[in-house]
Design a protein around this motif. Structure first.
Motif, mmCIF file in Angstrom:
data_model
loop_
_atom_site.group_PDB
_atom_site.id
_atom_site.type_symbol
_atom_site.label_atom_id
_atom_site.label_comp_id
_atom_site.label_asym_id
_atom_site.label_seq_id
_atom_site.Cartn_x
_atom_site.Cartn_y
_atom_site.Cartn_z
ATOM 1 N N ILE A 1 -3.990 -4.837 -3.533
ATOM 2 C CA ILE A 1 -3.285 -5.988 -2.961
ATOM 3 C C ILE A 1 -3.540 -6.073 -1.466
ATOM 4 C CG2 ILE A 1 -0.998 -7.018 -2.619
ATOM 5 C CD1 ILE A 1 -0.100 -5.594 -5.144
ATOM 6 N N GLY A 2 -3.749 -4.927 -0.833
ATOM 7 C CA GLY A 2 -4.059 -4.922 0.587
ATOM 8 C C GLY A 2 -2.855 -4.954 1.489
ATOM 9 N N ASP A 3 -1.662 -4.626 0.966
ATOM 10 C CA ASP A 3 -0.460 -4.658 1.797
ATOM 11 C C ASP A 3 -0.037 -3.274 2.247
ATOM 12 O OD1 ASP A 3 0.343 -3.639 -0.589
ATOM 13 O OD2 ASP A 3 2.136 -4.886 -0.799
ATOM 14 N N GLY A 4 -0.912 -2.274 2.041
ATOM 15 C CA GLY A 4 -0.595 -0.926 2.479
ATOM 16 C C GLY A 4 0.196 -0.111 1.489
ATOM 17 N N ARG A 5 0.515 -0.675 0.341
ATOM 18 C CA ARG A 5 1.256 0.087 -0.662
ATOM 19 C C ARG A 5 0.350 1.134 -1.314
ATOM 20 N NH1 ARG A 5 6.199 -2.269 -2.119
ATOM 21 N NH2 ARG A 5 6.510 -4.336 -1.202
ATOM 22 N N VAL A 6 0.996 2.102 -1.949
ATOM 23 C CA VAL A 6 0.274 3.186 -2.592
ATOM 24 C C VAL A 6 0.259 2.932 -4.093
ATOM 25 C CG1 VAL A 6 0.156 5.673 -2.957
ATOM 26 C CG2 VAL A 6 1.046 4.766 -0.798
ATOM 27 N N ALA A 7 -0.943 2.802 -4.669
ATOM 28 C CA ALA A 7 -1.069 2.569 -6.114
ATOM 29 C C ALA A 7 -1.235 3.911 -6.813
ATOM 30 C CB ALA A 7 -2.249 1.645 -6.403
ATOM 31 N N PHE A 8 -0.170 4.721 -6.779
ATOM 32 C CA PHE A 8 -0.313 6.093 -7.279
ATOM 33 C C PHE A 8 -0.356 6.163 -8.795
ATOM 34 C CE2 PHE A 8 4.175 5.342 -7.350
ATOM 35 C CZ PHE A 8 4.656 6.067 -8.420
ATOM 36 N N HIS A 9 -0.027 5.075 -9.490
ATOM 37 C CA HIS A 9 -0.106 5.098 -10.942
ATOM 38 C C HIS A 9 -0.955 3.928 -11.448
ATOM 39 C CE1 HIS A 9 3.181 8.103 -11.398
ATOM 40 N NE2 HIS A 9 2.520 8.343 -12.506
ATOM 41 N N ALA A 10 -1.949 3.548 -10.697
ATOM 42 C CA ALA A 10 -2.793 2.423 -11.096
ATOM 43 C C ALA A 10 -3.963 2.911 -11.943
ATOM 44 C CB ALA A 10 -3.310 1.706 -9.845
ATOM 45 N N GLY A 11 -4.669 1.946 -12.517
ATOM 46 C CA GLY A 11 -5.913 2.240 -13.222
ATOM 47 C C GLY A 11 -5.736 3.156 -14.408
ATOM 48 N N THR A 12 -6.654 4.118 -14.539
ATOM 49 C CA THR A 12 -6.713 4.966 -15.729
ATOM 50 C C THR A 12 -5.637 6.051 -15.746
ATOM 51 O OG1 THR A 12 -8.311 6.376 -14.580
ATOM 52 C CG2 THR A 12 -9.184 4.619 -15.967
ATOM 53 N N THR A 13 -4.884 6.218 -14.651
ATOM 54 C CA THR A 13 -3.862 7.257 -14.656
ATOM 55 C C THR A 13 -2.691 6.909 -15.558
ATOM 56 O OG1 THR A 13 -2.861 6.284 -12.674
ATOM 57 C CG2 THR A 13 -4.461 8.049 -12.347
ATOM 58 N N GLN A 14 -2.641 5.686 -16.068
ATOM 59 C CA GLN A 14 -1.583 5.295 -16.999
ATOM 60 C C GLN A 14 -2.035 5.408 -18.448
ATOM 61 O OE1 GLN A 14 1.423 4.859 -16.598
ATOM 62 N NE2 GLN A 14 1.981 3.758 -14.757
ATOM 63 N N MET B 1 8.410 5.568 0.988
ATOM 64 C CA MET B 1 9.699 5.736 0.320
ATOM 65 C C MET B 1 9.753 4.902 -0.962
ATOM 66 S SD MET B 1 11.643 7.921 1.794
ATOM 67 C CE MET B 1 13.227 7.478 1.115
ATOM 68 N N HIS B 2 9.208 3.703 -0.898
ATOM 69 C CA HIS B 2 9.177 2.841 -2.086
ATOM 70 C C HIS B 2 8.344 3.501 -3.190
ATOM 71 C CE1 HIS B 2 8.936 -0.810 -4.507
ATOM 72 N NE2 HIS B 2 7.626 -0.663 -4.535
ATOM 73 N N ALA B 3 7.193 4.058 -2.819
ATOM 74 C CA ALA B 3 6.346 4.740 -3.806
ATOM 75 C C ALA B 3 7.068 5.947 -4.398
ATOM 76 C CB ALA B 3 5.036 5.168 -3.155
ATOM 77 N N ALA B 4 7.790 6.694 -3.566
ATOM 78 C CA ALA B 4 8.501 7.871 -4.058
ATOM 79 C C ALA B 4 9.601 7.479 -5.040
ATOM 80 C CB ALA B 4 9.094 8.652 -2.887
ATOM 81 N N ARG B 5 10.310 6.390 -4.754
ATOM 82 C CA ARG B 5 11.360 5.949 -5.678
ATOM 83 C C ARG B 5 10.760 5.495 -7.005
ATOM 84 N NH1 ARG B 5 13.505 3.460 -0.753
ATOM 85 N NH2 ARG B 5 15.274 4.715 -0.020
#
Length: 745
Positions: A379-392, A579-583
């Motif tokens: 998205i390009g907003d600086g968020r962390v996609a820690f569960h994106a793509g094949t990790t799901q 913090m949002h990613a951690a929650r």
């Protein structure tokens, strides 16, 4: 002080440093404080590297280098100086571990010899050379030595899969080879009864050369031709046996090496290791007709060898035998397919083919490894996609019900090798997703530590689902390999030296934020607070995650504890995006906990309902007891003055008393206190029953024994069953039972 507070909160909310009081961590090479004691893994004895043991059973196909050296040391305990020998072996073990960590790759035997040569090159310690030489003579395993790196997931699983398939091939080879041998005997026996089988030339060829000049084979043939013998088998049966034998001998699924009864074994055996789902599906579809043909031949062979084949009945059946008639037990005999693919490749191709194959129930196992699980958001907003793509992928596959699913990391693969072997051995589809830990931006942190941190932080929790383990989720699904699986975040004790050079101890939680701190790409989300400004407005991340309302402007800023290369402690503020990613990470972890039966909301709701019902029953019982106590004095005062019908108003208290206690010596249950635990009704449903409120009472005291009554009293969770006196004085063992019943009277 207020200006510093505003600066801290401003960075947390916006990710900017308005006054320059906070420092960037981009050049500081920081890592989570809990990693401070694990700088040099080569000096520690742990599960890696591992030895991919050659020609071993699946459960022994992968062994840790540590365990191998422990076994060698145990074999040498009879030495005159076992302690010295063990120290020498430990030194060699460290040398091999350091060599593998530096990139050296070879078999254990070769690495042992090379490391021993380096250690003994000076020749100044004959005892060392002697210890290593004797250790080498008792080394019983060999195979490639592999460290925890980017290549580990593929090599580990492929090796274990080959061990599993080798065991399956041995079973298949024994079954089909046995059928071939026995069918060949049928043809040879029939030929020996024929005229051609009794010719002089055939008899001479069948006898040893030593007798060639001593026997008149012409005369022997003449004698045998006049002997009455059993009639040869019908030609139809012989032709059927020949056709089946040709199919069995010509199969290309496994080799018949070492089986002398099979001739002309095809050399171009099928391959079962693929690099894409499409290749595996194409191969499976192309080979399916041969599978049908071979299963059909095996069925006919068994009937023929039992002399149970009836052409009129079986010919039509086998004529129509097709793929739709293959059962799981038939397909389970054949080698399984393994598809290895990287997460990056799968993300480009899409997951539809993989999920389609898993959903079809085909005997295909997938191993998907990835080196990055916290890619920047597209998205390009600086968020962390820690569960994106094949990790799901693994979580998606859980919904398919009959698919073996495992999610793990490279650092923990050895720990779950038994579960992995069980999953690979089972018939049917399977998916193993592995995070290697070889993150492209982890700096100097080893893949082993990065992988372990991914599990600790709940960024990539471990779980497995085995559909063959049982009939419900409690037996099929497990989170047991995660650290402190009952907690939101693992918490560990850290010992360190404070500014006054005194030993200090603190407890630190390990969250997703700690894991992301290992990745240099996200340095902009962190800001270091100078050492003299660790004011009370800073709170640990693990506490801030549970803040009441993230929309309210905070009065504190969350921080994590990191250490630099000299193990100096730093407090580092994080921004709201982390913090949002951690929650989000915590929410997904709690969902997995519920699947694993931990903090299950349905169970907790049921518990609350049962507790409320119990409280209500206790209140009702208290009300009855209060009414009894209030009525008892009035009845006592009225009794001397009016021993007539005027005293009757106090009578209603009697039923409540009888219901609660019963007559002296009579068994009874305090029904209103019953928790509906089913303990007594399980022992005897005729003696004990439930009323309309599902609370127990004694329905028929004579429907059971005094022993059952006493056992019910002992098993009652709230001790409300009072056995009273035995109804049957002739029951066996009454003396013991009365003694056991005494505490409940």
């Amino acid at each position: 002080m207020e200006a510093e507070l505003q600066s801290h909160i401003a960075f947390h909310l916006t990710g900017t440093r308005p006054d320059g009081s906070l420092e960037s961590i981009a050049e500081l090479s920081l890592r989570p404080a809990l990693m401070a004691h694990y700088r040099d893994l080569t000096a520690l004895r742990h599960n890696y590297p591992v030895v991919l043991v050659t020609d071993a059973a699946p459960e022994a196909s992968v062994q840790s280098l540590t365990a191998v050296f422990d076994e060698v040391a145990a074999k040498l305990e009879i030495d005159p100086e076992p302690e010295r020998t063990t120290l020498h072996l430990r030194r060699l073990e460290r040398e091999i571990r350091a060599a593998v960590a530096a990139g050296e790759s070879d078999t254990l035997g070769a690495l042992w010899d090379a490391a021993a040569a380096r250690l003994t090159a000076a020749g100044d310690d004959p005892a060392l050379e002697d210890s290593l030489l004797r250790g080498r003579t008792v080394l019983s395993v060999d195979g490639e030595v592999v460290d925890c790196d980017a290549t580990l997931p593929q090599r580990f699983i492929v090796h274990m899969w080959r061990a599993v398939e080798a065991a399956r091939a041995r079973r298949f080879r024994a079954e089909v080879g046995g059928l071939v041998a026995r069918l060949s005997d049928v043809l040879r026996a029939d030929f020996s009864l024929s005229t051609q089988g009794r010719t002089a030339d055939h008899l001479r060829a069948s006898m040893a050369n030593a007798f060639a000049t001593e026997i008149d084979f012409g005369a022997l043939s003449g004698v045998l031709s006049t002997v009455s013998a059993r009639a040869p088998a019908p030609e139809g049966r012989l032709q059927r046996v020949r056709e089946v034998l040709a199919v069995l001998e010509g199969q290309r699924f496994v080799s018949f090496e070492g089986v002398s009864t099979v001739a002309n074994q095809p050399e171009d055996l099928y391959e079962y290791l693929f690099d894409s789902p499409a290749e595996a599906l194409e191969a499976y579809s192309a080979r399916l007709p041969e599978v049908v043909k071979l299963v059909r031949a095996i069925g006919i062979a068994r009937l023929e060898l039992r002399s149970d084949y009836v052409p009129e009945r079986h010919d039509p059946f086998f004529r129509e035998f097709g793929p739709q008639m293959l059962g799981d037990s038939d397909l389970a005999k054949f080698p399984g397919y393994l598809v290895r693919v990287s997460g990056a490749e799968l993300q480009q191709r899409g997951c539809s083919e993989l999920m389609e194959l898993l959903g079809a129930g085909l005997p295909v196992k997938f191993v998907v490894h990835t080196d990055d699980i916290i890619e920047p958001s597209s998205i390009g907003d600086g968020r962390v996609a820690f569960h994106a793509g094949t990790t799901q992928l693994a979580k998606m596959a859980l919904g398919l019900h009959d698919v073996f699913v495992m999610q793990t990391v490279g650092s923990h693969m050895f720990a779950v090798r038994e579960q992995l072997a069980a999953g690979l051995s089972g018939f049917g589809p399977g998916l193993v997703t592995v995070f290697s830990g070889a993150s492209p931006a982890a700096g100097g942190i080893s893949p082993y530590l990065v992988g372990a941190a991914a599990v600790e932080s709940r960024a990539f929790p471990m779980f497995w689902y085995d559909p063959t383990a049982g009939a419900d989720w409690a037996t099929r699904f497990s989170l047991a390999s995660n650290p402190q699986p009952e907690a939101d975040w693992p918490v560990h004790e850290l010992r360190y030296e404070d500014a006054a050079h005194q030993r200090a101890t603190t407890r630190l939680g390990f969250t997703l934020v700690d894991f992301i701190a290992c990745d240099s790409r996200y340095a902009a989300h962190f800001a270091r607070v100078p050492g003299g400004k660790w004011e009370a407005d800073l709170v640990p991340v693990i506490e801030a995650i549970e803040a009441e309302d993230a929309r309210v402007v905070p009065r504190t800023a969350p921080y994590v504890s990191l250490v630099d290369d000299q193990n100096r402690m730093h407090r580092v503020i994080i921004d709201e995006k982390l913090m949002h990613a951690a929650r989000r990470c915590l929410g997904q972890w709690r969902s997995l906990q519920e699947l694993g039966g931990i903090h299950n909301s349905y169970a907790q709701a049921l518990l609350e309902r049962e507790r409320a019902a119990w409280d209500a029953a206790q209140q009702a019982l208290g009300a009855v007891m209060t009414a009894e106590k209030a009525a008892a004095p009035a009845a006592a005062e009225a009794a001397p003055a009016a021993p007539t019908a005027a005293a009757q108003p106090a009578a209603p208290a009697a039923p409540a008393k009888a219901e609660l206690e019963g007559a002296p010596g009579e068994a009874y249950i305090e029904t209103m206190r019953c928790s509906s635990c089913d303990e007594c009704t399980t022992i005897n449903k005729k003696m004990f029953a439930y009323d309309e409120n599902k609370q127990a009472y004694i329905a028929d005291i004579k429907a059971g024994t005094y022993r059952q009554l006493v056992e019910a009293a002992e098993s009652c969770q709230v001790s409300i069953i009072h056995p009273g006196k035995p109804v049957n004085p002739d029951e066996q063992g009454l003396e013991e039972l009365i003694a056991r019943a005494a505490p409940f009277q």
